[in-house]
Design a protein around this motif. Structure first.
Motif, short mmCIF file in Angstrom:
data_model
loop_
_atom_site.label_atom_id
_atom_site.label_comp_id
_atom_site.label_asym_id
_atom_site.label_seq_id
_atom_site.Cartn_x
_atom_site.Cartn_y
_atom_site.Cartn_z
N ASN A 1 0.99 -1.33 -0.15
CA ASN A 1 -0.07 0.08 -0.02
C ASN A 1 0.76 1.25 -0.08
O ASN A 1 2.10 1.34 0.71
N GLY A 2 0.25 2.19 -0.75
CA GLY A 2 1.09 3.63 -0.70
C GLY A 2 2.69 3.53 -1.35
O GLY A 2 3.31 4.23 -1.03
N THR A 3 2.84 2.59 -2.26
CA THR A 3 4.20 2.12 -2.93
C THR A 3 3.87 1.99 -4.47
O THR A 3 2.97 2.03 -5.15
N TRP A 4 5.21 2.21 -5.10
CA TRP A 4 5.15 1.74 -6.39
C TRP A 4 5.81 0.42 -6.87
O TRP A 4 6.98 0.15 -6.08
N VAL A 5 5.50 -0.52 -7.97
CA VAL A 5 5.86 -1.59 -8.25
C VAL A 5 6.03 -1.58 -9.78
O VAL A 5 5.36 -1.01 -10.66
N PRO A 6 7.22 -2.32 -10.24
CA PRO A 6 7.17 -2.18 -11.85
C PRO A 6 6.22 -2.86 -12.51
O PRO A 6 5.63 -4.00 -11.96
N ASN A 7 5.80 -2.40 -13.70
CA ASN A 7 4.83 -3.21 -14.53
C ASN A 7 5.75 -3.96 -15.39
O ASN A 7 6.33 -3.58 -16.63
N THR A 8 6.07 -5.37 -15.23
CA THR A 8 6.96 -6.03 -16.16
C THR A 8 6.57 -6.62 -17.43
O THR A 8 7.44 -6.97 -18.11
N VAL B 1 6.03 -3.72 -19.41
CA VAL B 1 6.01 -2.68 -20.14
C VAL B 1 7.68 -2.08 -19.74
O VAL B 1 7.84 -2.01 -18.60
N CYS B 2 8.46 -1.84 -20.42
CA CYS B 2 9.62 -1.42 -20.38
C CYS B 2 9.43 0.16 -19.89
O CYS B 2 8.60 0.93 -20.40
N GLY B 3 9.86 0.64 -18.62
CA GLY B 3 9.57 1.75 -17.97
C GLY B 3 8.09 1.89 -17.39
O GLY B 3 7.90 2.89 -16.80
N GLY B 4 7.42 0.68 -17.24
CA GLY B 4 6.10 0.73 -16.69
C GLY B 4 5.93 0.36 -15.27
O GLY B 4 6.97 -0.13 -14.53
N TYR B 5 4.88 0.84 -14.57
CA TYR B 5 4.90 0.72 -13.11
C TYR B 5 3.38 0.88 -12.87
O TYR B 5 2.61 1.28 -13.58
N PHE B 6 3.01 0.37 -11.58
CA PHE B 6 1.86 0.54 -10.84
C PHE B 6 1.99 1.31 -9.67
O PHE B 6 3.07 1.13 -8.87
N TYR B 7 0.70 1.89 -9.15
CA TYR B 7 0.72 2.43 -8.05
C TYR B 7 -0.16 1.48 -7.06
O TYR B 7 -1.24 1.19 -7.51
N CYS B 8 0.21 1.10 -5.85
CA CYS B 8 -0.32 0.33 -4.87
C CYS B 8 -1.19 0.87 -4.09
O CYS B 8 -0.78 1.80 -3.25
N ASP B 9 -2.52 0.61 -4.07
CA ASP B 9 -3.48 1.07 -3.09
C ASP B 9 -4.25 0.10 -2.35
O ASP B 9 -5.07 -0.64 -2.98
N GLU B 10 -4.03 -0.28 -1.32
CA GLU B 10 -4.68 -1.26 -0.35
C GLU B 10 -4.64 -2.76 -1.23
O GLU B 10 -5.44 -3.13 -1.43
N GLY B 11 -3.32 -3.02 -1.68
CA GLY B 11 -3.17 -4.07 -2.22
C GLY B 11 -3.58 -4.42 -3.79
O GLY B 11 -3.50 -5.54 -4.31
N LYS B 12 -4.23 -3.37 -4.29
CA LYS B 12 -4.73 -3.38 -5.66
C LYS B 12 -3.40 -2.42 -6.63
O LYS B 12 -3.39 -1.31 -6.27
N SER B 13 -3.52 -2.91 -7.76
CA SER B 13 -2.67 -1.87 -8.67
C SER B 13 -3.58 -1.07 -9.26
O SER B 13 -4.93 -1.08 -9.55
N SER B 14 -3.16 0.23 -9.51
CA SER B 14 -3.71 1.40 -10.18
C SER B 14 -3.53 0.87 -11.66
O SER B 14 -2.97 -0.22 -12.03
N ALA B 15 -4.14 2.07 -12.55
CA ALA B 15 -4.02 1.80 -14.08
C ALA B 15 -2.70 1.79 -14.31
O ALA B 15 -1.86 2.52 -13.80
N PRO B 16 -2.22 1.08 -15.16
CA PRO B 16 -0.83 1.11 -15.77
C PRO B 16 -0.55 2.46 -16.08
O PRO B 16 -0.81 3.19 -16.58
N LYS B 17 1.02 2.51 -15.41
CA LYS B 17 1.40 4.12 -15.98
C LYS B 17 2.83 3.78 -16.45
O LYS B 17 3.33 2.61 -16.46
#
Length: 432
Positions: free
Chosen positions: A158-165, A167-183
């Motif tokens: 929660n409240g952190t960022w993780v890579p979107n494997t 997409v090169c350069g992609g990531y998700f924002y984590c909110d209560e165990g759920k991924s945000s829209a791909p960024k």
């Protein structure tokens, strides 16, 4: 041919020497280091007459593609069909590292490869354990930061960022165990999982764009602290180093007297018949010789004044005009002073002065000393100063904004250093 053993110490691939750890090799015995719950076990591929050995018979389970690479490691031929995971060519990387080196997988957190003399051998950690490539071992999954092959990379976060494997350069924002829209990180940036931020660098600088899982950098699978060779030039070596902003790849060139880097001994040595057999002309980080779209371009990771272009579905090296660098912002050649090259290339190329800016989008403090021969030396200006290549010295930060406007090596640099370009809490901070 190699002289006395005592002379080997002087052929380390960098100025930082360290004691040489030796292992007695008997006949053709090759030891494979396999992880088991955080500890190592040693197995022998070939029995020796000197002592009883445990014979390890590897089985290959891997994705075979039509592309063929014939690379040699020592005197043994590697498999003709490369093992590929997305844009990650496991077989090519194995030709450039020491036999027994373990490489991470980008398809599963449980899988890893052991580089044998005949090619990569796939292995898996036991249930409940994940492979930590930085430690070359299997550890409880809760203790390993791994996101490869996970359906929900934000699980338990929660409240952190993780890579979107994917997409090169992609990531998700984590909110209560759920991924945000791909960024995705902005232009000239890639996502670094260790620092959980967008860092300066060009996406796919040295890796082919592909569908599915994407490897951003070779240092996401090669463990830090070892030296490995290049498949395009025998005198080039690389290493992955742990830093405060993540694991970074650095490179160097062997001296003229000992021009061949030997992955097995981890040092530069005299010319031999087999050491350079790994050199195939295929970039170590490329998934293959082919490219998807004719006309596509990407930087050369080591030469600022050169780039790669897709010609007849093959990556081909192209040189910029003399005094020009490949600019990652415009994807074209620009005058050296104005260009923003990839941060892994050597800006001493075409330099007329002894000191030059390093590529530094943070605060423009880093610079290089360019010797008449050999590798440059990295230097840093003191606090509240930036390096001004025009005056060949460190200058007060009050003139940084004006300098950045005309000097591409410091593109994006500010007096305050790294800063967030957006107030959106789901955008990770960009760091150098």
């Amino acid at each position: 041919m190699f002289g006395a053993r005592g002379n080997l110490r002087s052929r380390w691939p960098s100025s930082k020497r360290r004691p040489i750890k030796t292992r007695r090799w008997e006949n053709s015995t090759i030891s494979l280091r396999l992880p088991f719950i955080g500890q190592y076990k040693w197995y022998s591929c070939f029995p020796t007459t000197a002592k009883k050995s445990i014979t390890y018979q590897p089985t290959m389970t891997a994705k075979l593609l039509l592309a063929t690479i014939l690379c040699l490691m020592g005197a043994s031929a590697l498999a003709a069909d490369p093992i590929l995971e997305g844009n990650y060519n496991v077989t090519a990387v194995c030709t450039a590292v020491k036999t027994g080196t373990q490489l991470g997988s980008i398809e599963s957190c449980q899988d890893y490869y052991v580089c044998s003399s005949s090619g990569p051998v796939k292995n898996s950690c036991q249930a409940g354990y994940s492979y930590a490539y930085t430690k070359s071992g299997c550890y409880p999954s809760s203790q390993v930061d791994c996101y490869w092959g996970l359906s929900e990379p934000c699980s338990g976060k929660n409240g952190t960022w993780v890579p979107n494997t994917a997409v090169c350069g992609g990531y998700f924002y984590c909110d209560e165990g759920k991924s945000s829209a791909p960024k995705r990180c902005g232009s000239g940036q890639v996502f670094d999982a260790s620092s959980k931020s967008c860092v300066w660098g060009s996406c796919n600088d040295n890796l082919v764009e592909t569908e599915g899982t994407t490897l951003n950098t070779i240092c996401d699978v090669v463990p830090p602290g070892i030296w490995f060779g290049d498949t395009q030039a025998c005198d080039i070596w690389y290493t992955c180093q742990s830093t405060t902003t993540g694991i970074k790849q650095t490179s160097g060139t062997c001296p003229i007297k000992t021009p061949e880097f030997n992955p097995q001994t981890q040092i530069c040595g005299y010319p031999s018949a087999t050491v350079c057999s790994r050199v195939t002309g295929i970039p170590i980080s490329d998934a293959g010789v082919s490219c998807a779209t004719n006309g596509d371009t990407k930087p050369d990771v080591t030469v600022c004044g050169q780039y790669l272009q897709c010609v007849n579905k093959q990556w081909t090296k192209v040189a910029c005009a003399f005094g020009y660098y490949w600019d990652v912002e415009s994807s074209g050649c620009k005058l050296r002073e104005a260009a923003t090259p990839v941060d892994t290339c050597n800006r001493c190329q075409f330099a007329k002065q002894s000191f030059v800016n390093a590529v530094d989008s943070d605060n423009c403090r880093n610079y290089l000393f360019c010797p008449s021969s050999g590798q440059p030396t990295a230097l840093t200006c003191p606090e509240e100063h930036f390096f001004n290549e025009d005056i060949q010295g460190c200058a007060p930060d009050s003139g940084l904004d004006t300098y950045v406007a005309t000097h591409g090596a410091c593109y994006g640099a500010t007096v305050a250093g790294s800063s967030t370009d957006s107030d959106d809490s789901s955008t990770p901070e960009k760091v150098a």
